[in-house]
Design a protein around this motif. Structure first.
Motif, PDB file in Angstrom:
ATOM      1  N   GLU A   1       6.186   2.484  -7.944  1.00 28.67           N
ATOM      2  CA  GLU A   1       7.134   3.181  -7.067  1.00 28.67           C
ATOM      3  C   GLU A   1       8.026   4.123  -7.865  1.00 28.67           C
ATOM      4  OE1 GLU A   1       9.360   0.169  -5.094  1.00 28.67           O
ATOM      5  OE2 GLU A   1       7.675  -0.557  -3.902  1.00 28.67           O
ATOM      6  N   ILE A   2       8.549   3.621  -8.972  1.00 24.49           N
ATOM      7  CA  ILE A   2       9.422   4.445  -9.816  1.00 24.49           C
ATOM      8  C   ILE A   2       8.660   5.661 -10.337  1.00 24.49           C
ATOM      9  CG2 ILE A   2      10.664   4.518 -12.013  1.00 24.49           C
ATOM     10  CD1 ILE A   2      11.351   1.535 -11.537  1.00 24.49           C
ATOM     11  N   ALA A   3       7.458   5.437 -10.838  1.00 27.42           N
ATOM     12  CA  ALA A   3       6.665   6.533 -11.393  1.00 27.42           C
ATOM     13  C   ALA A   3       6.342   7.577 -10.329  1.00 27.42           C
ATOM     14  CB  ALA A   3       5.379   5.985 -12.007  1.00 27.42           C
ATOM     15  N   TYR A   4       5.937   7.134  -9.161  1.00 25.32           N
ATOM     16  CA  TYR A   4       5.586   8.073  -8.091  1.00 25.32           C
ATOM     17  C   TYR A   4       6.800   8.914  -7.702  1.00 25.32           C
ATOM     18  CZ  TYR A   4       3.914   9.883  -3.632  1.00 25.32           C
ATOM     19  OH  TYR A   4       3.568  10.715  -2.594  1.00 25.32           O
ATOM     20  N   ARG A   5       7.948   8.275  -7.610  1.00 24.13           N
ATOM     21  CA  ARG A   5       9.162   9.001  -7.253  1.00 24.13           C
ATOM     22  C   ARG A   5       9.498  10.055  -8.289  1.00 24.13           C
ATOM     23  NH1 ARG A   5      12.148   4.887  -6.808  1.00 24.13           N
ATOM     24  NH2 ARG A   5      13.399   5.008  -8.708  1.00 24.13           N
ATOM     25  N   LYS A   6       9.331   9.721  -9.561  1.00 24.87           N
ATOM     26  CA  LYS A   6       9.666  10.671 -10.628  1.00 24.87           C
ATOM     27  C   LYS A   6       8.636  11.792 -10.727  1.00 24.87           C
ATOM     28  CE  LYS A   6      13.377   8.569 -12.043  1.00 24.87           C
ATOM     29  NZ  LYS A   6      14.706   9.197 -11.956  1.00 24.87           N
TER      30      LYS A   6
END
Length: 286
Positions: A275-280
């Motif tokens: 989730e964090i990676a996709y958001r960034k």
């Protein structure tokens, strides 16, 4: 007089042309700049992952085993919904994502992994490394910051010498002090740690003496220093995005830890990393 007027008129027209109207050189330049693709593409078409056991999904499925299908970066497990699946779809992730991370790897191993990734010519490379540089038998055995920097810089040069336009997403090193504070509340977790999991931070988990506290604080400072290196090196590359400390700052709990070792991410933890990676990666700006 007519000649002087002609010179003035030509000069005025020339200035007007530089300032740009429809079809003027300046207007054409503006159009060309607008047509150029942005330096960061929020929808890359292929992904390669490099790093350590977290990216291999170690202990996420079975005890003491890699589980790459549960990897936050390239996995296929529906419970995780990896970065590759979110960006490429299930079929696309199966065809155009590759995982070159190695359990136990340190930053010194990253250039070799990057060389493997380069052969695939991915549009995006994900990097998560540094945990094993801090998790040593003793705090004094941790990778020196200068060596950590040199390893990351060499990995970036390896990539850039072959693929100058490939994008790089760099995850921060997780907060090992939080890992200790969360995992030590579990009796089983403390017993498992005694087998030698990250002894620089997790050894003698119940020891609250000043010496043990200083040891853990020294490990934590080193993690912070590693993240500073990742941020600084990434900032020098126009197609590199550091997560801004998002993984380090994530307030994970025991549900996000593998219940086999209380150290590596569980599938739920892997999903949070995805989730964090996709958001960034999909943000219009870092």
């Amino acid at each position: 007089m007519r000649a002087a007027f002609a010179v003035v008129a030509a000069t005025v027209l020339g200035v007007a042309g530089c300032q740009g109207g429809d079809g003027s050189p300046a207007a054409e330049g503006t159009k060309a700049r607008a047509a150029r693709p942005p330096l960061w593409d929020t929808s890359p078409d292929s992904i390669a992952a490099v790093g350590d056991s977290i990216t291999r999904g170690f202990d996420a499925c079975t005890v003491l085993s890699d589980c790459p299908e549960a990897s936050w970066a390239t996995g296929s497990d529906a419970a995780v919904e990896s970065l590759a699946v979110r960006l490429l779809g299930v079929a696309g992730a199966a065809e155009r994502s590759w995982n070159y991370a190695v359990t136990g790897a340190r930053m010194a191993d990253l250039p070799g992994q990057m060389a493997q990734a380069v052969a695939r010519r991915p549009e995006l490379v994900t990097v998560m490394a540094g945990g094993n540089d801090a998790c040593r038998t003793t705090a004094s055995a941790m990778t020196p910051v200068a060596e950590f920097r040199a390893g990351f810089e060499e990995a970036m040069r390896t990539l850039r010498s072959a693929l100058p336009k490939t994008q790089v997403y760099v995850s921060s090193v997780p907060n090992l002090m939080r890992l200790w504070s969360e995992g030590r509340t579990n009796v089983l977790g403390r017993q498992v740690w005694k087998l030698g999991i990250c002894p620089s931070m997790l050894g003698d988990a119940d020891d609250l003496t000043s010496a043990a506290t200083l040891r853990r604080e020294s490990v934590q400072r080193r993690v912070v220093e590693y993240n500073k290196v990742l941020r600084e090196v990434c900032a020098k590359d126009r197609r590199c995005r550091f997560d801004g400390g998002a993984v380090y700052d994530f307030r994970f709990g025991t549900d996000q830890l593998s219940h086999w070792d209380w150290f590596h991410p569980s599938k739920d933890g892997q999903a949070r990393l995805a989730e964090i990676a996709y958001r960034k990666v999909t943000a219009k700006s870092p």
